[in-house]
Design an enzyme around this catalytic site. Structure first.
Site, PDB file in Angstrom:
ATOM      1  N   SER A  14       0.812  -1.231   0.000  1.00 20.22           N
ATOM      2  CA  SER A  14       0.000   0.000   0.000  1.00 20.22           C
ATOM      3  C   SER A  14       0.842   1.275   0.000  1.00 20.22           C
ATOM      4  CB  SER A  14      -0.973   0.019   1.193  1.00 20.22           C
ATOM      5  OG  SER A  14      -1.809  -1.107   1.172  1.00 20.22           O
ATOM      6  N   GLY A  18       0.433   1.681  -7.670  1.00 21.90           N
ATOM      7  CA  GLY A  18      -0.541   1.926  -8.732  1.00 21.90           C
ATOM      8  C   GLY A  18      -0.654   3.396  -9.069  1.00 21.90           C
ATOM      9  N   ASP A 146       8.051 -11.534  -1.377  1.00 26.92           N
ATOM     10  CA  ASP A 146       6.872 -12.399  -1.303  1.00 26.92           C
ATOM     11  C   ASP A 146       7.119 -13.645  -2.152  1.00 26.92           C
ATOM     12  OD1 ASP A 146       5.692 -10.411   0.167  1.00 26.92           O
ATOM     13  OD2 ASP A 146       4.434  -9.656  -1.479  1.00 26.92           O
ATOM     14  N   LYS A 186      14.827   6.806   8.521  1.00 29.46           N
ATOM     15  CA  LYS A 186      15.687   5.637   8.467  1.00 29.46           C
ATOM     16  C   LYS A 186      15.742   5.077   7.046  1.00 29.46           C
ATOM     17  CE  LYS A 186      17.365   4.756  11.715  1.00 29.46           C
ATOM     18  NZ  LYS A 186      18.519   5.414  12.373  1.00 29.46           N
ATOM     19  N   LYS A 188      17.577   2.326   6.232  1.00 27.11           N
ATOM     20  CA  LYS A 188      17.938   0.906   6.219  1.00 27.11           C
ATOM     21  C   LYS A 188      16.857   0.020   5.575  1.00 27.11           C
ATOM     22  CE  LYS A 188      21.308  -0.071   7.856  1.00 27.11           C
ATOM     23  NZ  LYS A 188      22.673  -0.084   7.263  1.00 27.11           N
ATOM     24  N   THR A 190      14.929   0.654   3.108  1.00 26.71           N
ATOM     25  CA  THR A 190      15.111   0.800   1.661  1.00 26.71           C
ATOM     26  C   THR A 190      16.333   0.036   1.191  1.00 26.71           C
ATOM     27  OG1 THR A 190      13.965   2.920   1.526  1.00 26.71           O
ATOM     28  CG2 THR A 190      15.612   2.458  -0.173  1.00 26.71           C
ATOM     29  N   LYS A 222      22.936   9.277   0.545  1.00 20.75           N
ATOM     30  CA  LYS A 222      23.231   8.003   1.210  1.00 20.75           C
ATOM     31  C   LYS A 222      22.487   6.851   0.536  1.00 20.75           C
ATOM     32  CE  LYS A 222      22.917   5.792   5.764  1.00 20.75           C
ATOM     33  NZ  LYS A 222      22.483   5.985   7.177  1.00 20.75           N
ATOM     34  N   CYS A 380     -26.641  -0.170 -11.127  1.00 22.87           N
ATOM     35  CA  CYS A 380     -26.725  -1.633 -11.113  1.00 22.87           C
ATOM     36  C   CYS A 380     -27.743  -2.087 -10.062  1.00 22.87           C
ATOM     37  CB  CYS A 380     -25.345  -2.241 -10.898  1.00 22.87           C
ATOM     38  SG  CYS A 380     -25.233  -3.973 -11.374  1.00 22.87           S
ATOM     39  N   GLN A 384     -31.964  -1.576  -9.681  1.00 23.65           N
ATOM     40  CA  GLN A 384     -32.922  -2.646  -9.423  1.00 23.65           C
ATOM     41  C   GLN A 384     -33.742  -2.374  -8.173  1.00 23.65           C
ATOM     42  OE1 GLN A 384     -30.527  -6.206  -9.354  1.00 23.65           O
ATOM     43  NE2 GLN A 384     -29.859  -5.971 -11.487  1.00 23.65           N
ATOM     44  N   HIS A 520     -22.328   0.623 -15.210  1.00 21.93           N
ATOM     45  CA  HIS A 520     -21.481   1.284 -14.213  1.00 21.93           C
ATOM     46  C   HIS A 520     -20.783   2.492 -14.845  1.00 21.93           C
ATOM     47  CE1 HIS A 520     -21.634  -1.723 -10.913  1.00 21.93           C
ATOM     48  NE2 HIS A 520     -21.955  -2.538 -11.904  1.00 21.93           N
ATOM     49  N   GLU A 522     -19.378   4.949 -13.548  1.00 16.57           N
ATOM     50  CA  GLU A 522     -18.195   5.401 -12.813  1.00 16.57           C
ATOM     51  C   GLU A 522     -16.901   4.841 -13.387  1.00 16.57           C
ATOM     52  OE1 GLU A 522     -19.518   1.629 -10.542  1.00 16.57           O
ATOM     53  OE2 GLU A 522     -20.413   3.240 -11.723  1.00 16.57           O
TER      54      GLU A 522
END
EC number: 6.3.4.2
Length: 548
Positions: A14, A18, A146, A186, A188, A190, A222, A380, A384, A520, A522
């Site tokens: 997060s 993107g 991961d 910090k 480290k 990274t 650094k 949607c 309805q 949709h 949006e």
């Protein structure tokens, strides 16, 4: 032949890969280049279509009917380039393709392995449509380290070595945490993240460092020294007031310049940032405020309705007002009168969803909007529920409901004015579905045409158009056999499928602005090109007589 930019993340999830990818795409466009953005997700689901909104957030749908990660929505909103099925792939899809080929005998009886078969499948995916654009931006989901992401990292390592020198670069996003006790940023984490990349044969050309505090030049130097990148390729990424500030902020930080330098493109075309300057002007210099209530099923996680929230912001930009949305759990209105909750709002929006939970609350909200003449937009499921509300309270059908809810309960409780969609026309062929079909990818998905009544409100919203095309994602549909009865009662069917069988749009007569749509809108809205329905919905809310 496209140049490739691979975007990876480290330290924590997060961080905004993107958003950074989308902003970089917009910056390259501002310099006159063509771009396409892709997302490679390590999860084993074939696509996000059957994943819970609480698990994964919004499912973004493309024109050609793919159910994809919500990051593709960011890509479209920032670049205006319509996403395709080929712009999103998961580990599940990759492995599924490999196993299907093995079953067909495509590998001639060889042992199927991650290397080369899975990595080759990933590389083949990367090259689709590469002759169409100048730059291909490919974001790898998750974080480096991961285990499920390793095939993707290995694939881009191989891909970069197989391409001519200078055609591929790697941009890595990391976190610079701030320790208040010592008053220090910090570096480290990274350094360790880059070391993890290097251990699998990848070296970043550009580092984007997310930080809540300014990064001193000493710390940037650094990071550059210990991570083996140029000092001007260490790009700070700070928290922003709006995501739409990202292109301007990244441009000021030198991201696009660093990318072009990494490709040794010199002299670089001058950027035209006027589009994004206008977007920010509209955001920062709003001339009023409207309050919109969003009555939904998944309101605990706003990412479940990501595109809805952004489209409302776009509608506010078009009208130079600030939209203040409030997310309200529809289940509340199954126990309590909606009036005390909704009387302060200038517009009511009921978005999509699946299942019966909360639907009686949505129906109550639609009734309130219809009777109190509050602007209403139903999307949607929201359309309805508006139809069911009118059937019950205007058309003398007190047991009106949806076949979806009877199917869930395993008994017949309603007269189904909304039924399971068994067949429809897609292109030149007929699609058929049964309730027992697999859930994934079996809905009416993608762009379909709607014919609009020429004298309708929705036709005015679309600047007099009588035909529009928008994206769908649903397996239940309003039953057109009740059209005459509902229109007599006051609910007009103002948009239909080309064959006249599927209701696409309804609007309430004798109401200033009450529209429900099966699609949709949006999903196609952008800050520089708002969806017409959201633009006009916010306009109607702005003109609400209760607006102070």
């Amino acid at each position: 032949m496209a140049r490739y930019i691979f975007i990876t993340g480290g330290v924590v999830s997060s961080l905004g890969k993107g958003l950074a990818s989308a902003a970089l795409g917009a910056l390259l466009q501002a310099r006159g280049y063509t771009v396409r953005l892709r997302k490679l997700d390590p999860y084993l689901n074939v696509d996000p279509g059957t994943m819970s909104p609480f698990e994964h957030g919004e499912v973004f749908v493309t024109d050609d009917g793919a159910e994809t990660d919500l990051d593709l929505g960011h890509y479209e909103r920032f670049t205006g380039v319509p996403a395709r099925k080929t712009d999103s792939v998961s580990s599940g899809r990759i492995y599924s393709n490999v196993l299907e080929k093995e079953r067909r005998g495509a590998y001639l009886g060889k042992t199927i392995q991650v290397i080369p078969h899975v990595t080759n499948e990933i590389k083949d995916f990367l090259t689709i449509g590469e002759d169409e654009v100048d730059f291909m931006l490919c974001e790898i989901g998750g974080t480096v380290g991961d285990i499920e992401g390793l095939p993707f990292f290995e694939a881009i390592r191989q891909f970069s070595h197989e391409r001519p020198r200078g055609e591929c670069i790697l941009m890595h996003l990391t976190l610079l945490p701030y320790l208040a006790a010592s008053g220090e940023l910090k570096t480290k984490p990274t350094q360790h993240s880059v070391k993890e990349l290097q251990s699998i044969g990848l070296a970043p050309d550009i580092l984007v460092c997310r930080s809540e505090h300014p990064i001193p030049e000493k710390e940037r130097a650094k990071i550059a020294l210990f991570c083996n990148v140029r000092p001007d390729a260490v790009i700070p990424a700070y928290d922003l007031k709006s995501i739409y500030e990202a292109p301007l902020a990244y441009h000021a930080a030198g991201l696009d310049r660093a990318v072009l330098d990494a490709f040794q493109i010199s002299p670089a075309p001058r950027p035209d940032m006027s589009r994004w300057e206008d977007v920010m002007d509209r955001l920062e210099n709003a001339e009023g405020e409207v309050k919109i209530a969003i009555i939904g099923k998944y309101t605990q996680l706003e990412d479940a309705y990501k595109s809805v929230g952004e489209a409302l912001t776009h509608g506010g930009m078009a009208n130079r007002v600030r939209v203040k949305p409030k997310w309200i759990d529809a289940e509340i209105f199954e126990r309590e009168d909606p009036a005390p909750y909704l009387e302060e709002f200038h517009g009511i929006l009921v978005p999509g969803g699946f299942g019966e939970r909360g639907t009686e609350g949505m129906i109550a909200a639609a009734r309130y909007a219809r009777e109190k003449k509050v602007p209403y937009l139903g999307i949607c499921l929201g359309m309805q529920m508006a139809v069911i509300e009118s059937a019950r309270n205007l058309a003398d059908m007190p047991d009106a409901g949806s076949e979806e809810f009877d199917h869930e309960a395993g008994e017949t409780r309603f007269t189904p004015v909304v039924y399971h969609l068994k067949e429809w026309v897609q292109g030149n062929h007929k699609v058929e579905r049964k309730l027992t079909d697999d859930k994934g990818g079996t809905m009416r998905l993608g762009a379909y045409t709607a014919h609009l009544a020429p004298d309708s409100l929705v036709s005015q919203v679309y600047d007099g158009a009588t035909e529009i095309e928008d994206r769908h994602r649903h397996r239940y549909e309003v039953d057109a056999k009740y059209r005459e009865k509902l229109e007599t009662a006051g609910l007009r069917f103002s948009g239909m499928s080309p064959d006249g069988r599927l209701p696409e749009i309804v609007e309430a007569r004798d109401h200033p602005w009450f529209i429900g749509v099966q699609f949709h809108p949006e999903l196609k809205s952008k800050p520089f090109d708002p969806a017409p329905l959201f633009r006009d919905f916010v306009r109607a809310a702005k003109e609400d007589e209760r607006l102070v």
